[in-house]
Design a protein around this motif. Structure first.
Motif, PDB file in Angstrom:
ATOM      1  N   GLN A 185       6.857 -21.404   4.107  1.00 20.34           N
ATOM      2  CA  GLN A 185       5.977 -20.601   4.953  1.00 20.34           C
ATOM      3  C   GLN A 185       4.610 -21.265   5.120  1.00 20.34           C
ATOM      4  OE1 GLN A 185       5.602 -16.611   3.478  1.00 20.34           O
ATOM      5  NE2 GLN A 185       7.747 -16.080   3.835  1.00 20.34           N
ATOM      6  N   GLN A 230      15.003  -8.694  -4.379  1.00 19.01           N
ATOM      7  CA  GLN A 230      14.165  -9.891  -4.267  1.00 19.01           C
ATOM      8  C   GLN A 230      13.760 -10.450  -5.626  1.00 19.01           C
ATOM      9  OE1 GLN A 230      14.797 -11.008  -1.447  1.00 19.01           O
ATOM     10  NE2 GLN A 230      12.800 -11.122  -0.415  1.00 19.01           N
ATOM     11  N   ALA A 277       2.768  -6.210   7.222  1.00 17.72           N
ATOM     12  CA  ALA A 277       3.875  -6.879   6.530  1.00 17.72           C
ATOM     13  C   ALA A 277       3.723  -6.788   5.013  1.00 17.72           C
ATOM     14  CB  ALA A 277       3.967  -8.343   6.968  1.00 17.72           C
ATOM     15  N   ASP A 278       2.759  -5.928   4.562  1.00 14.53           N
ATOM     16  CA  ASP A 278       2.537  -5.703   3.137  1.00 14.53           C
ATOM     17  C   ASP A 278       1.931  -6.927   2.450  1.00 14.53           C
ATOM     18  OD1 ASP A 278       2.456  -3.822   1.160  1.00 14.53           O
ATOM     19  OD2 ASP A 278       4.444  -4.277   0.366  1.00 14.53           O
ATOM     20  N   ARG A 279       1.268  -7.771   3.206  1.00 17.11           N
ATOM     21  CA  ARG A 279       0.594  -8.932   2.642  1.00 17.11           C
ATOM     22  C   ARG A 279      -0.898  -8.621   2.528  1.00 17.11           C
ATOM     23  NH1 ARG A 279       2.734 -13.207   6.990  1.00 17.11           N
ATOM     24  NH2 ARG A 279       1.633 -11.637   8.228  1.00 17.11           N
ATOM     25  N   ASN A 332      -1.406 -13.332   2.518  1.00 14.78           N
ATOM     26  CA  ASN A 332      -1.095 -13.463   3.948  1.00 14.78           C
ATOM     27  C   ASN A 332      -1.124 -14.921   4.397  1.00 14.78           C
ATOM     28  OD1 ASN A 332      -3.837 -13.969   3.881  1.00 14.78           O
ATOM     29  ND2 ASN A 332      -4.351 -12.570   5.558  1.00 14.78           N
ATOM     30  N   THR A 376       8.105 -10.182   0.277  1.00 11.82           N
ATOM     31  CA  THR A 376       8.030 -10.895   1.556  1.00 11.82           C
ATOM     32  C   THR A 376       7.948 -12.405   1.425  1.00 11.82           C
ATOM     33  OG1 THR A 376       5.627 -10.584   1.567  1.00 11.82           O
ATOM     34  CG2 THR A 376       6.971  -8.933   2.720  1.00 11.82           C
ATOM     35  N   ASN A 377       7.729 -12.930   0.210  1.00 16.42           N
ATOM     36  CA  ASN A 377       7.638 -14.381   0.056  1.00 16.42           C
ATOM     37  C   ASN A 377       7.813 -14.769  -1.398  1.00 16.42           C
ATOM     38  OD1 ASN A 377       4.814 -15.224  -1.231  1.00 16.42           O
ATOM     39  ND2 ASN A 377       4.458 -13.436   0.072  1.00 16.42           N
ATOM     40  N   ASP A 388       9.966 -18.528   1.968  1.00 15.77           N
ATOM     41  CA  ASP A 388      10.747 -17.307   2.134  1.00 15.77           C
ATOM     42  C   ASP A 388      11.409 -16.987   0.799  1.00 15.77           C
ATOM     43  OD1 ASP A 388      10.088 -17.195   4.797  1.00 15.77           O
ATOM     44  OD2 ASP A 388      11.955 -18.127   5.492  1.00 15.77           O
ATOM     45  N   THR A 409      12.672  -4.440   4.934  1.00 14.36           N
ATOM     46  CA  THR A 409      12.473  -5.250   3.726  1.00 14.36           C
ATOM     47  C   THR A 409      13.533  -4.948   2.683  1.00 14.36           C
ATOM     48  OG1 THR A 409      10.996  -3.614   2.729  1.00 14.36           O
ATOM     49  CG2 THR A 409       9.979  -5.338   4.084  1.00 14.36           C
TER      50      THR A 409
END
Length: 699
Positions: free
Chosen positions: A381, A283, A525-527, A475, A325-326, A371, A277
């Motif tokens: 996503q 980010q 995924a840390d979600r 998620n 992540t998003n 993303d 990541t």
């Protein structure tokens, strides 16, 4: 720990001995603590006679705390904990329920004057508000689902600047204007201004504020622009109309959680990158939230016995959250109304009131996840639309017998459901989820044994359905199996206030058995996602005391000396809780310190100079359900000195300066619970200072 328990006990014994001595002496009749009138359940009542556990933070508390947030103010109340992961990122819990709060407020209902700030989806954007727009807060601890709808934690009633307060009459006067500005450590700057104008039957208030900070940690800057107006028009002798509007434009960066090793090595660091990541800085992780809220309320005294109140309101929030992540963008629209009819009857030895009403609201939310390409939305996503409806009808009977016995019986019938549809990554036609209708009763009583001493007891049922942000978490999976949490709370306590008004004590004990508690989880995924975790058993003790050790007077070097203390003991445990191969049954509730002690001293000196000290002791905090990782206990010391009532004609000037975390503790004020990769810690600021001035003009 032993030192501070001893201090708390000694503090209480000092109060008791001093009170007995004070009762024998009537030589000093200067101004003492004022009787507090509140309005938690429709009818104005003195705090001494309130049937429930109520925390009050009025201007006497707000004026001594840093004005950049409500964190330290709300943390002066026993049973209440507000956290700050970074400037602008807050979490609020009443009686320990942080399990559901990755950020913000869950399972607590918030009202801004007559208007619900909590939407039908269960979210409350408390961080949208500025302290300057608030003059007092009432915190009703424990479930209040009988007349305030779905909540399992409690209710916060916020009094906006310019309103008449909780059952208090408006203050006469024509014009009042105020401007304040302050600056402090880590690039903090804040200014606010308000204008209050009285025109016979019409009162107008407008409040403006701007705040910014670089933050203590890397990538933790924030800024907020805020505008609010409150207006009231008494258009008839028996009717009034009031309007509340505010606009908030908030942005803050989110530095992310650190592991214990990273936290120890450099608590100011933001979350670094890993082989899988990017970092929080890369980010551009943060929150961009714009909220507009408007409400209109009509109060009509139909006759001597009947009164009707109707409130309509709406809000719109544009929320963007670039994360590791998003990149999430959601748009939320809420419309609602609250209305009730009151019947009041007074007989020789009794006052009776019946309130019957309803509250109904609807919230539509569009979720769009992309993303995150270095802070810019990229490939889609997931795209979903969720729509929540929350309605309840309520009925309350209040009987005040002989000005001694106060009885409150109430209940609500709650209807809640949501529907959803998806367009990406897979199209899903609209589907509906409806929860069973819930009856939420409350029975409460208080008895005034004497003018100085009262007893109280209550039983209430709490109910809180999952919020839209929990049903559809980060998620991007719509979890239709997530169920509401509910449970019964039982409490009892007493209040003691001496006849001279110098000493006040409030003690409350409770037991809350919560079922199907909603708990936050993170995937690899840390979600985040949420599950029901069986039940919890929550035993607690809360005390609050204040003592005017030296009454206010007009002579001498010391003109007044006020002591306050709040003590919270939380024995909160999971019940039957098995997750996969892990059995957490009997473990301490995640995120809840067992003991919190907050003590303060306020000294009044000549020429309206005051000195204020406050100490906060918080015991260690379990950071995961397994209780294998704890945040260390900490001691916070803050101080403030000010010079009020510097007069230039009709203009009054106040100068002030203060410091926070004077012991220079390294601690985390907002922990990430059950964090993947053991990234639990979000460091709070080390020793820091601030100073400023406030100018008032009255005509």
């Amino acid at each position: 720990m032993r030192i501070f328990l001893t201090f708390s006990i000694a503090f209480g014994l000092t109060f008791t001995v001093s009170t007995l001595l004070a009762q024998k002496s009537k030589t000093d009749t200067a101004t003492h603590l004022q009787e507090v009138i509140i309005r938690p359940y429709f009818s104005p009542v003195s705090l001494q006679r309130a049937t429930g556990s109520v925390g009050i933070a009025d201007t006497t508390v707000l004026d001594k705390q840093p004005s950049t947030s409500l964190v330290s103010t709300l943390n002066t109340l026993s049973g209440v904990r507000m956290e700050e992961r970074s400037p602008g990122s807050y979490r609020l819990s009443i009686r320990g329920s942080l399990l559901r709060s990755p950020f913000g407020v869950r399972n607590v209902k918030i009202y801004f004057d007559d208007f619900p700030l909590t939407d039908a989806g269960g979210n409350s954007y408390l961080n949208a508000l500025d302290v300057s727009g608030t003059t007092a807060l009432q915190v009703l601890k424990g479930p209040q689902s009988s007349i305030f709808g779905a909540n399992s934690g409690g209710v916060v009633l916020v009094q906006p600047t310019g309103s008449t307060g909780f059952g208090q009459p408006g203050q006469p006067g024509s014009t009042l204007a105020q401007f304040s500005a302050e600056g402090g450590s880590y690039g903090t700057f804040r200014e606010s201004a308000f204008l209050n104008q009285q025109y016979r039957r019409y009162r107008f208030n407008i409040t403006q504020a701007y705040q910014r900070s670089d933050g203590y940690r890397e990538h933790s800057a924030m800024d907020r622009k805020y505008l609010q107006t409150f207006q009231q028009f008494d258009y008839a002798t028996n009717a009034s109309l009031k309007a509340l509007l505010f606009y908030s434009d908030l942005h803050y960066n989110t530095p992310g959680g650190l592991t214990a090793a990273q936290f120890t090595a450099n608590p100011q660091a933001s979350r670094p990158s890993t082989p899988a990541t990017r970092s929080a800085i890369e980010q551009r992780a943060g929150i961009y939230s714009k909220t507009f809220y408007a409400g209109l309320s009509n109060n009509w005294a139909i006759s001597e016995h009947f009164r009707h109140v109707l409130s309509v309101y709406g809000s719109y929030t544009d929320f963007k959250n670039p994360f590791i992540t998003n990149y999430e963008h959601r748009m939320e629209t809420t419309l609602g109304l609250r209305s009730y009819l009151e019947y009041a009857l007074q007989t020789t030895n009794a006052r009776w009131k019946v309130n019957a009403g309803l509250e109904s609201m609807t919230t539509g939310t569009g979720f769009n996840n992309y993303d995150n390409n270095f802070g810019t939305p990229a490939a889609v996503q997931a795209t979903d639309k969720l729509h929540a409806d929350a309605s309840f009808g309520f009925l309350q009977l209040t009987a005040d017998l002989y000005d001694k016995l106060l009885i409150e019986l109430s209940a609500s019938l709650n209807l809640y459901g949501y529907d959803y549809k998806s367009t990406a990554p897979v199209a899903i036609a609209r589907k509906t989820v409806a929860f069973d209708t819930q009856l939420m009763p409350r029975a409460a009583v208080s008895y005034l044994i004497s003018n100085a001493f009262s007893l109280r007891a209550s039983a209430s049922k709490g109910y809180s359905p999952p919020t839209l942000a929990e049903v559809r978490a980060s998620n991007n999976v719509i979890n239709t199996s997530l169920q509401p949490e509910y449970g019964w709370s039982y409490e009892t306590g007493f209040r003691l206030q001496t006849m001279d008004g110098r000493f006040f004590a409030d003690l409350n004990g409770f037991h809350y058995q919560l079922r199907d508690a909603i708990v936050r989880r993170l995937d690899q995924a840390d979600r985040e996602y949420f599950i029901n975790a069986g039940g919890t058993s929550q035993w607690g003790l809360e005390t609050g005391m204040s003592y005017q050790l030296l009454p206010l007077r007009g002579q001498g070097i010391v003109r007044g000396f006020l002591l306050r203390n709040a003590y919270t003991l939380s024995r909160f445990r999971f019940g039957d809780y098995v997750s996969g191969n892990n059995d957490y049954s009997g473990n301490a509730l995640t995120g809840v310190p067992r003991t919190v002690v907050v003590s303060s001293a306020e000294l009044q000196l000549p020429h309206a100079v005051y000195v204020f000290f406050q100490h906060n002791y918080t015991s260690s905090i379990p950071l995961n359900d397994a209780n294998s990782v704890y945040a260390r206990k900490y001691h916070l010391l803050q101080a403030r000195i000010g010079w009020k009532n510097l007069r230039i004609g009709t203009t009054t000037l106040e100068l002030f300066a203060g410091g926070d975390n004077l012991l220079n503790q390294t601690y985390s004020l907002g922990n990430d619970l059950n964090a993947v990769g053991n990234r639990y810690f979000n460091a709070a600021a080390k020793r820091n200072f601030y100073g400023g001035l406030a100018v008032k003009f009255r005509k």
